[in-house]
Design a protein around this motif. Structure first.
Motif, PDB file in Angstrom:
ATOM      1  N   ARG A 103      50.297  36.169  42.924  1.00 18.33           N
ATOM      2  CA  ARG A 103      49.729  34.951  43.524  1.00 18.33           C
ATOM      3  C   ARG A 103      48.213  35.042  43.674  1.00 18.33           C
ATOM      4  NH1 ARG A 103      54.128  36.022  46.704  1.00 18.33           N
ATOM      5  NH2 ARG A 103      52.788  36.746  48.423  1.00 18.33           N
ATOM      6  N   ALA A 104      47.621  36.110  43.189  1.00 16.85           N
ATOM      7  CA  ALA A 104      46.165  36.332  43.239  1.00 16.85           C
ATOM      8  C   ALA A 104      45.634  36.375  44.667  1.00 16.85           C
ATOM      9  CB  ALA A 104      45.430  35.281  42.415  1.00 16.85           C
ATOM     10  N   GLU A 105      46.431  36.888  45.565  1.00 20.80           N
ATOM     11  CA  GLU A 105      45.993  37.024  46.953  1.00 20.80           C
ATOM     12  C   GLU A 105      45.205  38.310  47.178  1.00 20.80           C
ATOM     13  OE1 GLU A 105      49.759  34.522  48.782  1.00 20.80           O
ATOM     14  OE2 GLU A 105      49.529  36.621  49.318  1.00 20.80           O
ATOM     15  N   ILE A 106      45.351  39.265  46.258  1.00 17.17           N
ATOM     16  CA  ILE A 106      44.619  40.524  46.370  1.00 17.17           C
ATOM     17  C   ILE A 106      44.031  40.892  45.012  1.00 17.17           C
ATOM     18  CG2 ILE A 106      45.951  41.453  48.298  1.00 17.17           C
ATOM     19  CD1 ILE A 106      47.462  43.212  46.271  1.00 17.17           C
ATOM     20  N   ASN A 107      42.969  41.659  45.059  1.00 20.52           N
ATOM     21  CA  ASN A 107      42.365  42.237  43.868  1.00 20.52           C
ATOM     22  C   ASN A 107      42.870  43.666  43.813  1.00 20.52           C
ATOM     23  OD1 ASN A 107      40.768  43.105  41.791  1.00 20.52           O
ATOM     24  ND2 ASN A 107      38.830  42.860  42.877  1.00 20.52           N
ATOM     25  N   THR A 108      43.860  43.917  42.991  1.00 21.95           N
ATOM     26  CA  THR A 108      44.526  45.207  42.981  1.00 21.95           C
ATOM     27  C   THR A 108      43.699  46.277  42.284  1.00 21.95           C
ATOM     28  OG1 THR A 108      46.688  46.249  42.649  1.00 21.95           O
ATOM     29  CG2 THR A 108      45.852  44.877  40.860  1.00 21.95           C
ATOM     30  N   THR A 109      44.119  47.503  42.423  1.00 18.16           N
ATOM     31  CA  THR A 109      43.390  48.623  41.839  1.00 18.16           C
ATOM     32  C   THR A 109      43.833  48.878  40.398  1.00 18.16           C
ATOM     33  OG1 THR A 109      45.025  50.280  42.530  1.00 18.16           O
ATOM     34  CG2 THR A 109      43.244  49.748  44.100  1.00 18.16           C
ATOM     35  N   VAL A 110      42.989  49.573  39.686  1.00 17.25           N
ATOM     36  CA  VAL A 110      43.332  49.991  38.317  1.00 17.25           C
ATOM     37  C   VAL A 110      44.559  50.907  38.360  1.00 17.25           C
ATOM     38  CG1 VAL A 110      42.529  51.308  36.317  1.00 17.25           C
ATOM     39  CG2 VAL A 110      40.989  49.711  37.456  1.00 17.25           C
ATOM     40  N   LYS A 111      44.637  51.749  39.358  1.00 14.89           N
ATOM     41  CA  LYS A 111      45.777  52.655  39.502  1.00 14.89           C
ATOM     42  C   LYS A 111      47.093  51.868  39.572  1.00 14.89           C
ATOM     43  CE  LYS A 111      47.350  56.459  42.429  1.00 14.89           C
ATOM     44  NZ  LYS A 111      47.015  57.308  43.590  1.00 14.89           N
ATOM     45  N   THR A 112      47.101  50.796  40.334  1.00 10.86           N
ATOM     46  CA  THR A 112      48.300  49.964  40.440  1.00 10.86           C
ATOM     47  C   THR A 112      48.576  49.237  39.131  1.00 10.86           C
ATOM     48  OG1 THR A 112      48.014  49.708  42.825  1.00 10.86           O
ATOM     49  CG2 THR A 112      49.379  48.066  41.710  1.00 10.86           C
ATOM     50  N   LEU A 113      47.539  48.784  38.451  1.00 11.10           N
ATOM     51  CA  LEU A 113      47.733  48.116  37.161  1.00 11.10           C
ATOM     52  C   LEU A 113      48.343  49.070  36.138  1.00 11.10           C
ATOM     53  CD1 LEU A 113      44.487  45.971  36.907  1.00 11.10           C
ATOM     54  CD2 LEU A 113      46.815  45.169  37.375  1.00 11.10           C
ATOM     55  N   VAL A 114      47.945  50.327  36.165  1.00 14.12           N
ATOM     56  CA  VAL A 114      48.542  51.317  35.255  1.00 14.12           C
ATOM     57  C   VAL A 114      50.020  51.508  35.598  1.00 14.12           C
ATOM     58  CG1 VAL A 114      48.514  53.753  34.557  1.00 14.12           C
ATOM     59  CG2 VAL A 114      46.372  52.471  34.716  1.00 14.12           C
ATOM     60  N   LYS A 115      50.355  51.559  36.883  1.00 13.67           N
ATOM     61  CA  LYS A 115      51.761  51.679  37.295  1.00 13.67           C
ATOM     62  C   LYS A 115      52.563  50.476  36.798  1.00 13.67           C
ATOM     63  CE  LYS A 115      51.148  54.301  41.568  1.00 13.67           C
ATOM     64  NZ  LYS A 115      51.392  54.296  43.026  1.00 13.67           N
ATOM     65  N   ILE A 116      51.992  49.288  36.925  1.00 10.66           N
ATOM     66  CA  ILE A 116      52.679  48.069  36.477  1.00 10.66           C
ATOM     67  C   ILE A 116      52.883  48.106  34.961  1.00 10.66           C
ATOM     68  CG2 ILE A 116      52.421  45.560  36.202  1.00 10.66           C
ATOM     69  CD1 ILE A 116      51.083  45.570  39.013  1.00 10.66           C
ATOM     70  N   ALA A 117      51.859  48.476  34.230  1.00  7.61           N
ATOM     71  CA  ALA A 117      51.980  48.563  32.768  1.00  7.61           C
ATOM     72  C   ALA A 117      53.060  49.564  32.381  1.00  7.61           C
ATOM     73  CB  ALA A 117      50.640  48.948  32.145  1.00  7.61           C
ATOM     74  N   ASN A 118      53.072  50.713  33.021  1.00 12.16           N
ATOM     75  CA  ASN A 118      54.095  51.717  32.717  1.00 12.16           C
ATOM     76  C   ASN A 118      55.491  51.186  33.009  1.00 12.16           C
ATOM     77  OD1 ASN A 118      52.272  53.664  31.825  1.00 12.16           O
ATOM     78  ND2 ASN A 118      52.060  54.597  33.834  1.00 12.16           N
ATOM     79  N   ALA A 119      55.640  50.501  34.137  1.00 18.67           N
ATOM     80  CA  ALA A 119      56.952  49.948  34.505  1.00 18.67           C
ATOM     81  C   ALA A 119      57.396  48.857  33.533  1.00 18.67           C
ATOM     82  CB  ALA A 119      56.905  49.397  35.929  1.00 18.67           C
ATOM     83  N   LEU A 120      56.433  48.130  32.972  1.00 13.28           N
ATOM     84  CA  LEU A 120      56.754  47.075  32.002  1.00 13.28           C
ATOM     85  C   LEU A 120      56.849  47.625  30.581  1.00 13.28           C
ATOM     86  CD1 LEU A 120      54.421  44.240  33.356  1.00 13.28           C
ATOM     87  CD2 LEU A 120      56.922  44.353  33.541  1.00 13.28           C
ATOM     88  N   ASP A 121      56.590  48.925  30.431  1.00 14.80           N
ATOM     89  CA  ASP A 121      56.646  49.608  29.136  1.00 14.80           C
ATOM     90  C   ASP A 121      55.668  48.989  28.127  1.00 14.80           C
ATOM     91  OD1 ASP A 121      57.568  51.663  27.472  1.00 14.80           O
ATOM     92  OD2 ASP A 121      59.085  50.373  26.560  1.00 14.80           O
ATOM     93  N   ILE A 122      54.443  48.767  28.616  1.00  9.66           N
ATOM     94  CA  ILE A 122      53.380  48.238  27.761  1.00  9.66           C
ATOM     95  C   ILE A 122      52.119  49.075  27.994  1.00  9.66           C
ATOM     96  CG2 ILE A 122      54.279  45.867  27.720  1.00  9.66           C
ATOM     97  CD1 ILE A 122      52.168  45.137  29.835  1.00  9.66           C
TER      98      ILE A 122
END
Length: 76
Positions: A46-65
């Motif tokens: 919902r763009a309520e927070i500006n997340t960290t690169v660390k979290t984006l890497v976790k999300i990418a890994n979980a999405l297998d991309i």
């Protein structure tokens, strides 16, 4: 091209939601795979927070991309 930070973060959140839904994952399942709280996934989408690169890497890994795929979206 100039784009505001808010617009970019909103587009990123929308793209993450689309990728999650395409994989058939709920917010809870993605959060579990990332070892973060479900409400954080919702706040990112919902763009309520500006997340960290660390979290984006976790999300990418979980999405297998690759992490760079998170940024492969048209700017609106």
């Amino acid at each position: 091209m100039d784009i505001s930070e808010e617009t970019f973060i909103a587009n990123l959140g929308t793209h993450i939601r689309q990728l999650r839904e395409k994989k058939g994952l709920s917010q809870q399942a993605l959060a579990d795979d990332c070892d973060i709280k479900k409400n954080q996934i919702g706040r990112i989408e919902r763009a309520e927070i500006n997340t960290t690169v660390k979290t984006l890497v976790k999300i990418a890994n979980a999405l297998d991309i690759e992490p760079k795929e998170l940024f492969n979206f048209p700017l609106k």
